[in-house]
Scaffold this active site. Structure first.
Site, mmCIF file in Angstrom:
data_model
loop_
_atom_site.group_PDB
_atom_site.id
_atom_site.type_symbol
_atom_site.label_atom_id
_atom_site.label_comp_id
_atom_site.label_asym_id
_atom_site.label_seq_id
_atom_site.Cartn_x
_atom_site.Cartn_y
_atom_site.Cartn_z
ATOM 1 N N GLU A 1 -3.411 -21.523 -13.694
ATOM 2 C CA GLU A 1 -3.760 -22.178 -15.027
ATOM 3 C C GLU A 1 -3.112 -22.667 -16.423
ATOM 4 O O GLU A 1 -2.849 -22.790 -17.319
ATOM 5 C CB GLU A 1 -5.389 -21.908 -15.644
ATOM 6 C CG GLU A 1 -6.635 -21.850 -14.167
ATOM 7 C CD GLU A 1 -8.090 -21.656 -14.646
ATOM 8 O OE1 GLU A 1 -7.908 -20.930 -16.448
ATOM 9 O OE2 GLU A 1 -8.717 -21.529 -14.344
ATOM 10 N N GLU B 1 -9.249 -20.118 -6.213
ATOM 11 C CA GLU B 1 -9.602 -19.935 -7.800
ATOM 12 C C GLU B 1 -10.372 -21.126 -7.264
ATOM 13 O O GLU B 1 -10.732 -21.864 -7.490
ATOM 14 C CB GLU B 1 -9.105 -19.431 -8.356
ATOM 15 C CG GLU B 1 -10.100 -18.294 -9.502
ATOM 16 C CD GLU B 1 -9.875 -18.348 -10.863
ATOM 17 O OE1 GLU B 1 -8.904 -18.097 -10.671
ATOM 18 O OE2 GLU B 1 -11.100 -18.744 -11.240
#
Length: 496
Positions: free
Chosen positions: A217, A319
């Site tokens: 991220e 994810e």
């Protein structure tokens, strides 16, 4: 005599006709998970259904090759396994990795700590250690490494494992904190060395690392837990001029490097930069994505764009989980109801709220995985394999749901319906399978199919409606008629 001969010929004709008809019937095995209580249950008696869906498989229309399906090894999951009895620990690992379990084939873990760690920690504890002479994975040796090694022992087929950093140690960053900030350019070479050292350290433990995502991220996470920010250009430059060459120089050029590693809406600007030219493309083996942009939209246009930009590269969902929820314990029905909320229910900006309605966790998993497979994604990795009844442990109290929930104090284990949803894909669609084309007459059903390396074909059908469906399934001019229940997920296995 003529009459006898005539009767014989008639009988022979009937036998040949019946034989021919049998040859035209498709032989299948059907496994179902449903709101009525099936849990990857073999189904042989099919419900009566008025509505008919025709599904024709097109095996000559081949698309992406499957890399695998699985979940993540986190310190939280490993810690919880160590608190359970040996019997329950073994039960969970076998359920995920054994041949008669979900047969996970693609897995993830974290480098340094993440939010699903017990506390913040780094493999580079000594400030200013630019040559990483004090590099150590000691923090992983109590929980994380034993979990991975035990999973390896259980798995007959083996599995790939890739690693993701959430953040470098604070001393390498411009804000000197675990949360937020950027890697200081003067430490780019040190950070590239970090990846190489990690491969060596894990290899010494008997664990072969398949590859990496560059940064979990890179947009950050609202400055809540470990993060380190990159722009598309910064990440691409780091990979092209530092990480790629370093791994190559150290004899690790075969390690897979996946760029981006965040939500799909940002894909275009990232893949445009990552694959900007031949020199940058050389070191990126593919793109990693997450699903947190929406509770229902799998964003096919973004996936199609990413594939078109780099058609010979990996496109892996690295994810996804039911986030911002405390797990519901021993209540299968909840996982089929549209009662779950995600981070965006409370925190998304007003113009994005429509992307985050309440949802049923089973629906979200099933539709996202099928939607991904039908839009060039070749791997799909869930987040934590095991969490407790609070949805942790998590040092930031960022509670989430895992397919398996445990109560370590009572030594109890709950396999949620999400475990069975994952197994519908991981168990029956194997690495090396080719996603194939199909025609589906009923757009209320989501369907995907793949031909495995052993020649078998797996068809996954999701019916989220309240109405059962009769299914007419055809492959190579052979047909079978079955049915799928209301609110059900089926995997249909067609042997070679």
């Amino acid at each position: 005599m003529k009459t006898l001969k005539y009767c014989f010929l008639i009988g022979l004709s009937i036998m040949m006709y019946n034989c021919k008809e049998k040859q035209k019937e498709l032989v299948v095995e059907v496994y179902e998970t449903s709101a009525t209580g099936n849990k990857l249950t073999r189904v042989t008696d099919f419900q009566v259904a008025d509505s008919i869906a025709t599904i024709k498989l097109l095996p000559n229309n081949k698309y992406q090759t499957i890399t695998g399906f699985g979940g993540a090894f986190t310190e939280s999951s490993a810690y919880l396994l160590n608190k359970l009895s040996k019997k329950n620990r073994d039960t969970i690992l076998k359920a995920y990795f054994a041949k008669d379990g979900a047969r996970y084939s693609l897995t993830r873990t974290h480098m340094n700590s993440c939010d699903f760690s017990l506390t913040n920690y780094s493999y580079t504890p000594v400030e200013g250690d630019i040559n990483l002479e004090h590099f150590t994975i000691q923090e992983d040796k109590d929980d994380l490494i034993p979990m991975i090694k035990d999973a390896m022992a259980v798995s007959e087929d083996g599995f790939k494992i890739f690693a993701s950093p959430w953040s470098a140690a604070p001393w390498m960053k411009d804000n000197n904190k675990w949360v937020g900030g950027k890697l200081l350019p003067k430490y780019y070479d040190t950070w590239a060395l970090f990846f190489s050292k990690y491969v060596d350290a894990y290899k010494e433990e008997g664990i072969e690392i398949w590859g990496f995502t560059v940064e979990n991220e890179p947009h950050g996470n609202g400055n809540n837990w470990e993060s380190m920010h990159f722009s598309p250009k910064e990440m691409t430059d780091f990979v092209q001029f530092h990480l790629g060459p370093k791994l190559e120089a150290d004899g690790k050029g075969d390690k897979i490097i996946l760029g981006y590693d965040q939500n799909r809406a940002g894909l275009k600007e990232w893949v445009d930069e990552m694959f900007r030219d031949e020199a940058s493309s050389k070191y990126f083996h593919g793109t990693a994505i997450h699903w947190y942009e929406s509770t229902y939209d799998y964003m096919p246009e973004a996936l199609q764009y990413a594939h078109a930009k780099a058609p010979n590269k990996y496109l892996i969902e690295t994810e996804g989980c039911v986030d911002s929820e405390i797990p519901v314990w021993q209540d299968d029905a909840w996982y089929w109801k549209k009662e779950a909320t995600d981070w965006g229910w409370d925190w998304a900006p007003e113009h994005q709220k429509h992307l985050h309605p309440k949802y049923a966790p089973v629906n979200r998993y099933a539709t996202d995985i099928i939607g991904c497979l039908n839009n060039w994604v070749d791997g799909w990795v869930d987040w934590n394999m095991v969490l407790d009844r609070q949805g942790g442990p998590n040092w930031f109290e960022n509670w989430c749901v895992a397919p398996v929930i445990v109560d370590p104090d009572a030594d109890e284990v709950y396999f949620t319906p999400l475990y069975y949803v994952m197994a519908h894909f991981s168990k029956y669609i194997r690495p090396g399978a080719a996603v194939i084309g199909l025609e589906n007459s009923d757009k209320s059903l989501m369907v995907t199919a793949a031909t495995n390396p052993d020649g078998s074909t797996a068809v996954v059908i999701f019916n989220e409606t309240e109405t059962p469906r009769k299914i007419n399934l055809t492959l190579n001019e052979k047909t079978v008629e079955i049915s799928i229940g209301a609110k059900a997920l089926q995997t249909i296995v067609i042997p070679n």
